[in-house]
Design a protein around this motif. Structure first.
Motif: not given
Ligand SMILES: N[C@@H](CCC(=O)N[C@@H](CS)C(=O)NCC(=O)O)C(=O)O
Length: 184
Positions: A1-8, A136-137, A168-172
């Motif tokens: 999730m944290k990797a995806r947040i930073l990618l976005r 955060y994750a 930011f997107e919570n995609d967990l």
């Protein structure tokens, strides 16, 4: 999730590929070739090279961007909290969360109690200190572990500030039903 947040946040296009660890898909020759430790996440670059360890992925992506200070004490502070995250949040709070969500806390009550106590102690340390996406994750979902986030004065406001950032997107995703150790 944290990797995806930073990618976005960096506006880097990516494809999300899910590997079901509860079906043993992380322990196949194909996945060991991506990560000899057989875990997720793994970032596969356009070159085909792979990077394992979530914080190594974050550092790689953040290099040369405003998300990572250049060499010096600022960068060392980032490393301090990233090591803290791996040793204290991931090893303790995240494991307590997994045990609790999957029902394994009922089979291993002493392990769960000790991880939760140590994870809650790590939250207190975080409450006294600072913060970033790496932390955060597993901190935003500390309630899943049975920890009480309301006890900590600063963490709630910090979670809101992280969630207010662009990208930011919570995609967990929730644990799948087949991860449960509870009798059906
Ligand atoms: N320190 C690693 C830990 C990664 C990790 O523990 N991943 C777990 C899922 S959260 C996993 O892939 N487990 C599957 C397995 O052990 O086969 C990181 O931060 O990337």
């Amino acid at each position: 999730m944290k990797a995806r947040i930073l990618l976005r946040q960096l506006e880097l296009p990516y494809e999300r590929v899910q590997v079901d660890l509860f079906k043993g898909e992380t322990r196949t020759p194909e996945h060991f070739a991506r990560n000899p430790d057989g875990r997720v996440p793994v970032l596969e670059l356009d070159s085909g090279e792979t990077i394992a360890e979530s914080n190594a992925i974050l550092l790689h992506l953040a290099e040369g961007t405003p998300y990572l200070p250049t060499a010096g004490l600022g960068r060392t502070r980032v490393h301090e909290w990233m090591f803290f995250e791996q040793n204290r949040i991931e090893a303790e709070l995240a494991y307590a969360r997994f045990l609790h969500l999957s029902g394994r806390d009922e089979q291993l009550p002493e392990v769960y109690a000790s991880r939760l106590e140590r994870g809650s102690d790590a939250l207190e340390a975080l409450d006294r200190g600072l913060s970033d996406v790496a932390l955060y994750a597993y901190v935003h979902c500390a309630d899943d572990a049975g920890a009480d986030l309301q006890r900590h004065e600063h963490i709630g406001g910090w979670i809101e500030r992280v969630e207010a950032q662009p990208g930011f997107e919570n995609d967990l995703e929730p644990l799948p039903a087949h991860a449960s150790a509870r009798p059906v």
